[in-house]
Design a protein around this motif. Structure first.
Motif, PDB file in Angstrom:
ATOM      1  N   GLN A 210     -14.686   1.489 -11.775  1.00 18.23           N
ATOM      2  CA  GLN A 210     -13.865   2.449 -11.047  1.00 18.23           C
ATOM      3  C   GLN A 210     -14.679   3.706 -10.760  1.00 18.23           C
ATOM      4  OE1 GLN A 210     -10.929   1.920  -9.913  1.00 18.23           O
ATOM      5  NE2 GLN A 210     -10.274   0.076 -10.994  1.00 18.23           N
TER       6      GLN A 210
ATOM      7  N   TRP B 243     -13.596  -7.273  -9.220  1.00 13.37           N
ATOM      8  CA  TRP B 243     -13.285  -5.879  -8.915  1.00 13.37           C
ATOM      9  C   TRP B 243     -12.935  -5.761  -7.441  1.00 13.37           C
ATOM     10  CZ3 TRP B 243     -15.544  -1.707  -6.184  1.00 13.37           C
ATOM     11  CH2 TRP B 243     -15.156  -0.440  -6.614  1.00 13.37           C
ATOM     12  N   SER B 244     -11.726  -5.321  -7.116  1.00 12.66           N
ATOM     13  CA  SER B 244     -11.245  -5.371  -5.736  1.00 12.66           C
ATOM     14  C   SER B 244     -11.000  -3.994  -5.128  1.00 12.66           C
ATOM     15  CB  SER B 244      -9.937  -6.180  -5.671  1.00 12.66           C
ATOM     16  OG  SER B 244      -8.946  -5.595  -6.506  1.00 12.66           O
ATOM     17  N   GLU B 245     -11.390  -2.919  -5.804  1.00  8.63           N
ATOM     18  CA  GLU B 245     -11.188  -1.580  -5.270  1.00  8.63           C
ATOM     19  C   GLU B 245     -12.198  -1.294  -4.150  1.00  8.63           C
ATOM     20  OE1 GLU B 245      -8.751   0.526  -6.146  1.00  8.63           O
ATOM     21  OE2 GLU B 245      -7.962  -1.058  -7.436  1.00  8.63           O
TER      22      GLU B 245
ATOM     23  N   GLU C 235       0.865  -1.185   0.000  1.00 11.35           N
ATOM     24  CA  GLU C 235       0.000   0.000   0.000  1.00 11.35           C
ATOM     25  C   GLU C 235       0.896   1.228   0.000  1.00 11.35           C
ATOM     26  OE1 GLU C 235      -3.567   0.331   2.625  1.00 11.35           O
ATOM     27  OE2 GLU C 235      -2.664  -1.419   3.575  1.00 11.35           O
TER      28      GLU C 235
ATOM     29  N   ARG D 253     -16.034   5.370  -0.666  1.00  8.49           N
ATOM     30  CA  ARG D 253     -15.055   6.400  -1.018  1.00  8.49           C
ATOM     31  C   ARG D 253     -15.408   7.728  -0.342  1.00  8.49           C
ATOM     32  NH1 ARG D 253     -12.188   4.968  -5.757  1.00  8.49           N
ATOM     33  NH2 ARG D 253     -12.071   2.692  -5.747  1.00  8.49           N
TER      34      ARG D 253
END
Length: 830
Positions: free
Chosen positions: A434, A378-380, A126, A384
């Motif tokens: 995204q 999808w791993s995001e 990270e 947010r």
């Protein structure tokens, strides 16, 4: 001659010239740049191109050897922690281990191997930068490091309770998750503060209501008991008051149902609020979901745990909680505000299945199962926060796969506010999702496929979205710059099989082409946003690294050249990408065709049609294929006079929503139609004998081999199905339920799409190659189909098993054995 024509001539793609000349190579987003508008070029004869020494023989022993012989190409490329160097890995010679290399960001110096003591400066799991750019924090292995403004690297942790999900707060404290808590660390003082903690248990009470008459009377009659209760309550009240008033005491833990588990926990950068998402803690598998592994060191059999089947999956909702960290309160956020939250989107499907059972279906408008986007692809993060901590957006999906929402939170009314609903009657694409906030404006950016192709949009909450890209091509891998001026992305604007790097000006919507390498190109923007690290490949060139300035017409400099001399000297057949007319759609079927030098001369040729795996995957492109062994095998076949075709049948990636969803509720039907068009094209354009054509493929390609042989028995004279799906009810939930719904809802789709229901149609020679420790497509798939074929008294089939192999083979000996059998099948039957 335009630029695309020149490109295709150089690449030997004249079989699709007519199709490609309908477009230009400009950088606009106009809809004229489309695969759909290209007329198929069936009358243009394909050309032959080869590499290497034509007198050298390609052998199975060579091409199925450990792939290190190709040259050990660069892997896991990226930038160093401080952005001063390009970093990549190469497999160590004669070893499965990898070494890490770096070279300066200017690309001038020779690559240097990174010493183990310095790995943390070049590799990270990270990496985050504070809003003011003063601090960089990163995690590598068991440790967290911080780069201070004077460039000093300080190790914050080593081992112990792990810190992950790093993020900077508005006051430059570093926030991280550690177990069941989120903490903030002041980098100037080292002070660590717990912001949030949670537990899945009954909330402890100092005193509780008596559970029955006897308990109530005991409290009333016995002063000793009553005093103990008063003392416990007083101590609890004192502790609560201390936690509220004294900084030395951590805030209270938030308690959630003990039959739930955590999906996500995220604290706002300003430290005032949090979003916690929980879901029912159901088992991910049943006790019967096991896979025997027969080859063990101790000579015994080991039962490996495997995932459950789609047939066993049950609808499941997530619960979203808004947490106020100041008042230490939590509020459940309802999904009622999401448009379509209670629509019966599968009503027509359910009605069709009910009619098949002789019943009548009544529309049901109960709330749907909805949760945080948690796709297998999808791993995001799906929660947010804006950098200022004042706004938060969530990406939510329906369990039935028909809807995806981007919703913000109204903190005053404590409700979700839908900003964008993406609905698809088939299924929402799990790949292009995204999203996030612009850095300096409370404006969302996101991807959506609602026009039929994946494009990028910006939207202020409560306003209409504004498209940044448009046209009949796909965009992918968006990267936002810190000043919100640009979104970088990749796209196949030039041609469906050519991917270049672009950037779009967020204010104006003007796109600029940044690369012109004509193949498959991906990128990573440097931390200072001045350079692009490119990974680029061509049909006969595995991926290598390039560097260029992040500006138009800058030109790329090659950094690595790892391809072995042995590979270069072999006479590889260069496949052409041709546009084959479709009998069922207006869009052509793009395909790779491999041709012998004198294919037009003499008697009609034998041919092999390869079926790629994954379903949603693109293989008819101008870059290096993930099926590199198959590419080499096809070159070997060409050297022996075969013609080979490799089609991007419907369901393949790269061609938009309609191409992707053509298989909804009918897997194996459109694809076989496309295969028949491919066979017709081979006969008409490549001098192929219709009676001497075979087919093969693995995973989805194995499934498609079955469907072709079972449902269109005159199409191929032989077929090899490798690690094949035979019954979709036994495959996983995340992939299968998108396309076929679930077996309890839509048994018609499963029976229509599963080869085991069509096995009676087998007439041609069939080879089934099945790995036994495959935790993706279980070995039992092949076992059940073989039993079905036995019971149907079919004779012309064989089965080969591979006791130590997973879904993707590992041992070179297994690869060699498998392809010897495939080759023998074709030699014997074609």
């Amino acid at each position: 001659m335009n630029k695309i024509t020149t490109l295709l001539l150089a690449a030997g793609l004249t079989g699709s010239l007519t199709a490609c000349m309908a477009t230009s190579s400009t950088t606009s987003d106009s809809a004229s740049q489309t695969a759909d508008n290209r007329a198929p070029a069936a009358t243009v004869k394909p050309q032959v191109e080869k590499t290497g020494n034509t007198g050298t023989t390609i052998t199975l022993e060579q091409i199925m050897a450990d792939p290190a012989w190709l040259g050990r190409q660069p892997e896991n490329a990226g930038w160093s922690v401080d952005g001063s160097a390009v970093v990549y890995e190469r497999e160590r010679e004669n070893s499965e281990l990898h070494d890490v290399f770096y070279r300066g960001s200017g690309g001038e110096a020779e690559p240097q191997k990174v010493a183990m003591a310095d790995l943390h400066k070049y590799r990270f799991d990270e990496r985050v930068v504070s809003n003011d750019g003063r601090y960089t924090a990163f995690r590598y292995q068991d440790s967290v490091f911080v780069i201070f403004p004077d460039s000093e690297i300080v190790q914050l942790t080593r081992g112990g309770a792990s810190l992950e999900n790093l993020r900077f707060m508005t006051d430059n404290r570093l926030m991280a998750q550690s177990g069941n808590r989120i903490v903030a660390i002041d980098l100037t003082t080292g002070r660590r503060e717990q912001l949030l903690s949670w537990a899945f248990a009954e909330e402890p009470e100092a005193v509780s209501e008596p559970k029955d008459f006897i308990a109530s009377e005991q409290i009333t009659l016995i002063e000793y008991i009553a005093k103990r209760r008063r003392d416990r309550q007083a101590r609890a009240d004192e502790q609560d008051a201390l936690a509220a008033a004294n900084i030395a005491v951590a805030p209270d833990t938030f308690y959630f149902s003990e039959d739930h588990r955590l999906v996500s926990a995220s604290v706002s950068p300003n430290g005032r609020s949090a979003i916690i998402v929980t879901t029912e803690d159901t088992p991910w598998r049943d006790d019967s979901d096991v896979m025997p592994h027969y080859i063990q060191e101790d000579g015994r059999i080991d039962n490996k745990e495997v995932r459950r089947r789609v047939a066993d999956a049950k609808p499941q909702s997530d619960t979203v909680w808004l947490v106020d960290l100041s008042s230490q309160t939590k509020t459940e956020l309802s999904y009622v505000q999401l448009p379509g939250y209670n629509e019966d989107v599968l009503a027509e499907v359910k009605a069709e299945n009910a009619r098949a059972r002789g019943e009548t279906y009544q529309v049901n408008r109960l709330p749907r199962a909805i949760g945080l986007l948690d796709s297998w692809y999808w791993s995001e993060p799906a929660v947010r926060w804006h950098n200022n901590g004042e706004q938060v957006a969530l990406m939510l999906e329906a369990w039935d796969n028909k809807d995806r929402w981007i919703a913000t939170v109204d903190f005053d009314s404590q409700t979700l506010v839908s900003q964008h609903r993406l609905h698809d009657d088939a299924w929402v694409n799990y790949r292009f999702n995204q999203f996030g906030w612009l850095n300096n404006s409370e404006t969302l950016f996101y991807q959506s496929e609602h026009t039929g192709y994946a494009h990028m949009y910006v939207q202020k909450p409560g306003q209409a979205p504004r498209a940044l890209t448009s046209g009949q091509f796909i965009t992918d891998n968006p990267t936002l710059t810190r000043d919100d001026q640009w979104l970088y992305y990749t796209a196949n604007k030039k041609h469906p099989g050519v991917y270049e790097v672009y950037r779009v000006n967020i204010a104006t919507g003007d796109s600029q082409a940044l690369t012109d390498l004509n193949g498959m190109t991906n990128y990573i923007l440097s931390p200072d946003e001045s350079s692009l690290l490119l990974t680029h490949s061509k049909v006969t060139q595995p991926p290598e690294l390039f560097l260029q300035a992040a500006t138009p017409e800058a030109g790329a400099t090659q950094l690595t050249d790892t391809l072995s001399e042995r590979f270069k000297e072999l006479p590889w057949a260069v496949p052409q990408v041709v546009a084959i007319p479709s009998s069922d759609t207006s869009q052509p079927i793009y395909a790779r065709v491999y041709l012998p030098e004198d294919y037009e001369a003499g008697e009609p040729r034998r041919a092999v049609v390869f079926n790629h795996g994954a379903g949603y995957l693109q293989n008819a492109h101008l870059g290096w294929s993930g099926y590199f062994r198959e590419f080499m095998f096809h070159s070997m076949l060409v050297q022996q006079g075969y013609v080979v075709l490799d089609m991007d049948f419907r369901a393949s990636a790269g061609y938009g929503r309609d191409w992707r969803t053509a298989i909804y509720r009918q897997m194996g039907t459109p694809e076989v139609q496309d295969l028949r068009d491919g066979v017709d094209w081979l006969v008409d354009n490549a001098n192929v004998d219709r009676e001497r054509i075979g087919t093969y493929g693995g995973s989805y390609g194995g499934f498609l081999t079955f469907m072709a042989l079972f449902n269109d028995p005159d199409l191929f004279q032989a077929g090899a199905a490798l690690r094949p799906v035979t019954d979709w009810a036994h495959y996983n939930w995340g992939y299968t339920s998108n396309i076929l719904n679930t077996p309890d809802v839509d048994p018609i789709a499963y029976r229509r799409s599963s080869p085991i229901y069509h096995a009676e149609g087998l007439e041609s020679a069939l080879l089934i190659n099945a790995p036994m420790v495959d935790d993706n497509v279980f070995f039992v798939d092949s076992v059940r189909l073989v039993q079905r074929l036995i019971e149907l008294e079919k004779e012309n089939f064989e089965t080969a098993i591979y006791p130590v192999e997973p879904h993707g083979f590992v041992q070179p000996s297994s690869w060699l054995d498998e392809y010897r059998r495939i080759y023998k099948l074709f030699e014997t039957n074609l």
